[in-house]
Design an enzyme around this catalytic site. Structure first.
Site: not given
Ligand code: AMP
Length: 218
Positions: A20, A94, A128, A161, A172
């Site tokens: 995204k 969300r 990531r 993160r 998540r």
């Protein structure tokens, strides 16, 4: 190339690490729209240790959703700051409560949904790294930073993160399934949902431009 004068309200949906962020930055660059990312804005508040930042930090670290009332007030204020420009909303809404609140004040025109296989997402998150001040994202082995652990543009440190830790990612993804699935249906029912499937952002991107070019470029 001229950008159409009609202001468009775009929204992008997709599971955590579905690409995204990457697709959003490409859209922002190509079509010159304002990027309004709830995750980036919240991380910015945490970084600056504002009252909001202090309030939301624990939710982000644990991969949980920030309460609806806080998010709705915050994001509607942020959207009202965008003047006379098309925008791309990313990370909000969300939940259906958020979608409903948004629809009442700023009905979106187009909703893009990125559909990426679960196993691809898990793999991607492990690799990531982000540059917090800009939100630039790197993936080791795919778009590896030129210098390990450093942002290509500023040379500043990259971080992983806290919510990219395996436990938080699993949480998540569960939350995404239960709370955000209904948001997809919400927009499907309004006939403004457009889905794009693929394993990588490079596979998805041409499908996105094929769809957006006719509505965003004269
Ligand atoms: P993101 O960068 O979009 O994955 O967002 C990172 C984190 O910020 C999420 O895991 C949530 O803790 C919080 N967050 C971002 N947007 C929202 C939202 N619309 N509602 C609730 N929490 C959010």
């Amino acid at each position: 190339m001229t950008i159409k004068t009609k202001l468009l309200k775009l929204l992008i949906l997709g599971a955590p690490a579905s690409g995204k962020g990457t697709i959003s930055s490409r859209i922002v660059k190509k079509y010159n729209v304002s990027h309004v990312s709830s995750g980036d804005k919240l991380r910015d508040h945490i970084e600056k240790q504002t009252d909001l930042g202090k309030e939301v930090k624990k939710y982000l670290n644990e991969g949980k959703l920030v309460p609806d009332d806080v998010m709705i007030k915050f994001m509607i204020t942020e959207l009202n700051k965008v003047n006379n420009k098309s925008w791309l909303l990313d990370g909000f809404p969300r939940t259906v409560a958020q979608a409903d609140a948004l629809w009442k004040v700023q009905p979106v025109d187009v909703v893009l949904n990125l559909v990426v296989p679960f196993e691809v997402i898990i793999d991607r998150v492990k690799n990531r790294w982000v540059h917090l001040p800009s939100g630039r994202v790197y993936n080791i082995g795919f778009n590896t930073p030129k210098v390990e652990g450093k942002d290509d543009v500023t040379g500043e440190d990259l971080v992983q993160r806290p919510d990219d830790k395996p436990e938080a990612v699993r949480k998540r993804l569960e939350i995404y399934e239960s709370a955000t699935r209904p948001v997809i249906d919400y927009y499907r029912n309004k006939n403004i949902l457009k889905e794009f499937e693929g394993r990588t952002s490079d596979e998805i991107w041409p499908k996105v431009t094929a769809y957006l070019d006719p509505i965003l470029i004269k």
